[in-house]
Write a protein that holds these residues in place. Structure first.
Motif, short mmCIF file in Angstrom:
data_model
loop_
_atom_site.label_atom_id
_atom_site.label_comp_id
_atom_site.label_asym_id
_atom_site.label_seq_id
_atom_site.Cartn_x
_atom_site.Cartn_y
_atom_site.Cartn_z
N ASN A 176 69.48 13.89 -19.00
CA ASN A 176 70.08 14.52 -17.83
C ASN A 176 71.55 14.15 -17.67
O ASN A 176 72.30 14.87 -17.01
CB ASN A 176 69.32 14.12 -16.56
N SER A 177 71.97 13.03 -18.26
CA SER A 177 73.38 12.67 -18.14
C SER A 177 74.27 13.70 -18.82
O SER A 177 75.43 13.87 -18.45
CB SER A 177 73.63 11.27 -18.73
N SER A 178 73.73 14.40 -19.83
CA SER A 178 74.49 15.47 -20.48
C SER A 178 74.82 16.58 -19.49
O SER A 178 75.92 17.13 -19.48
CB SER A 178 73.69 16.06 -21.65
N ALA A 179 73.83 16.91 -18.64
CA ALA A 179 74.05 17.93 -17.62
C ALA A 179 75.07 17.46 -16.59
O ALA A 179 75.94 18.22 -16.16
CB ALA A 179 72.73 18.27 -16.94
N HIS A 180 74.97 16.19 -16.19
CA HIS A 180 75.90 15.67 -15.20
C HIS A 180 77.33 15.60 -15.74
O HIS A 180 78.29 15.90 -15.02
CB HIS A 180 75.45 14.28 -14.73
N LEU A 181 77.48 15.23 -17.01
CA LEU A 181 78.81 15.20 -17.60
C LEU A 181 79.37 16.62 -17.71
O LEU A 181 80.55 16.86 -17.39
CB LEU A 181 78.76 14.55 -18.99
N ASN A 203 67.23 22.48 -11.50
CA ASN A 203 66.41 21.58 -10.66
C ASN A 203 66.89 20.14 -10.71
O ASN A 203 66.10 19.20 -10.63
CB ASN A 203 64.93 21.64 -11.08
N ILE A 204 68.21 19.98 -10.84
CA ILE A 204 68.83 18.66 -10.74
C ILE A 204 69.48 18.59 -9.36
O ILE A 204 70.30 19.45 -9.02
CB ILE A 204 69.87 18.45 -11.86
N PRO A 205 69.10 17.62 -8.53
CA PRO A 205 69.46 17.63 -7.11
C PRO A 205 70.93 17.82 -6.78
O PRO A 205 71.28 18.66 -5.96
CB PRO A 205 68.95 16.27 -6.62
N ASP A 206 71.82 17.05 -7.42
CA ASP A 206 73.22 17.12 -7.00
C ASP A 206 74.12 16.57 -8.08
O ASP A 206 73.67 15.98 -9.08
CB ASP A 206 73.40 16.33 -5.70
N LEU A 207 75.42 16.74 -7.86
CA LEU A 207 76.41 16.19 -8.78
C LEU A 207 76.32 14.67 -8.82
O LEU A 207 76.08 14.03 -7.79
CB LEU A 207 77.82 16.59 -8.34
N ALA A 208 76.51 14.11 -9.98
CA ALA A 208 76.54 12.66 -10.13
C ALA A 208 77.82 12.29 -10.86
O ALA A 208 78.16 12.89 -11.89
CB ALA A 208 75.33 12.15 -10.91
N GLU A 212 77.43 6.62 -11.02
CA GLU A 212 75.98 6.64 -10.85
C GLU A 212 75.31 5.85 -11.97
O GLU A 212 75.76 5.85 -13.12
CB GLU A 212 75.46 8.07 -10.87
N THR A 213 74.20 5.18 -11.64
CA THR A 213 73.50 4.38 -12.64
C THR A 213 72.56 5.24 -13.47
O THR A 213 72.06 6.26 -13.02
CB THR A 213 72.69 3.25 -11.99
#
Length: 332
Positions: A176-181, A203-208, A212-213
């Motif tokens: 999921n960190s790939s999506a956040h990046l 379905n990923i709640p919000d921007l990180a 974020e850890t």
């Protein structure tokens, strides 16, 4: 930069060239690209109005992922400066050593032309091996923390953050960190609305942000003995399962007795007590970083029930879980 031929369409605000290594992680690639795709148009028609991405290759041969699916590259390497970013998606540890000399030169050329480089999953291993992360902070999965040190021999990587942006180098551990990046990049070039929309549709709640850890956390007890580290990671991966030590021993290729002797000889603790310690450490992490109930934490950390969890936590930490949570994370 391109959307059609060698020209970048006027509507394209972000273009990314992507190299995938042999046995790359499919989810790392898919999560990254899907954010670009969903931010690329006004609805969900996969029209490349805002974002463009291309899988690049020196041979145009299909590349096999770690799960067995093949992906067909879009076009040959060419001039890296036509893209806003060049990303490298890795996967299995031994895949990063198989990058061709032509692809290596392409990445070095991108760096010389000041094109920002992205390392996804073990793509960071590739960049570091080429000397393209020297002097930069690098983010890897906690799972690959020691592998990075052993294989790359470089500085200690960041393994407790979602991703790292250090000037023109961006790295993340995959998943999921790939999506956040990708969302962070979309927010920067296209807009926050498009970035949030992409994550919601996944379905990923919000921007990180980079602060974020990561969902997982490194094991507190470290060892350089490969078989013991492999056993401990297997325990952590199966933390909520009724895993028997015989199964752990079988996984690492030892008998139960051999595994016990190694644990006691190297770490002064039996495998069973180590498994309990890993569960307690994970429960402590959840107490610090989440608002989950004690019952949910007990289940996630592999305890029989919350009473069992409370008793063992108090025995080991000399304080109840609730008291510990209030002390270290009062906002929870």
């Amino acid at each position: 930069m391109m959307a059609v031929g060698l020209q970048k369409a006027k509507s394209i605000k972000l273009s990314v060239g992507i190299l995938v290594t042999s046995r790359f992680t499919l989810s790392a690639l898919a999560n990254f690209v899907d954010v670009l795709r969903l931010a690329g148009d006004e609805g969900d028609r996969s029209e490349r109005r805002n974002c463009d991405w291309r899988i690049l290759s020196d041979t145009m041969n299909p590349v096999r992922s770690s799960c067995g699916f093949n992906i067909q590259p879009d076009e040959r390497l060419g001039d890296p400066s036509r893209f806003d970013y060049i990303a490298v998606v890795g996967g299995l540890i031994d895949g990063f050593s198989e990058v061709s000399a032509t692809c290596q030169n392409f990445l070095r050329g991108a760096a010389k032309r000041a094109v920002p480089l992205i390392g996804i999953c073990t793509g960071s291993f590739v960049l570091y091996g080429l000397g393209l992360l020297e002097g930069y902070r690098c983010c890897v999965s906690w799972f690959h923390h020691n592998d990075f040190i052993e294989n790359c021999g470089g500085p200690v990587p960041v393994s407790d953050r979602m991703f790292v942006v250090d000037r023109d180098r961006l790295t993340c551990p995959g998943g999921n960190s790939s999506a956040h990046l990708a969302a962070w990049i979309v927010q920067r070039h296209v807009g926050e609305t498009q970035a949030r929309k992409s994550l919601r549709m996944l379905n990923i709640p919000d921007l990180a942000g980079p602060e974020e850890t990561q969902p997982g956390h490194p094991l507190k007890i470290e060892t350089k003995v490969h078989v013991l580290r492999k056993a401990m990671l297997f325990m952590y991966q199966n933390i909520d399962a009724a895993l028997k030590i015989e199964q752990v021993a079988h996984y690492v290729g030892l008998s139960k007795r051999q595994l016990e002797r190694k644990f006691i000889g190297e770490l002064g603790i039996t495998p069973s007590k180590m498994f309990r310690q890993i569960r307690l450490d994970h429960a402590e992490h959840l107490l610090m970083t989440t608002r989950k109930s004690l019952t949910d934490i007990a289940m996630e950390a592999g305890f029989a029930d919350d009473s069992h969890f409370i008793r063992l936590f108090r025995l080991d930490r000399k304080v109840t879980p609730s008291t510990y949570r209030r002390a270290v994370a009062p906002s929870h």
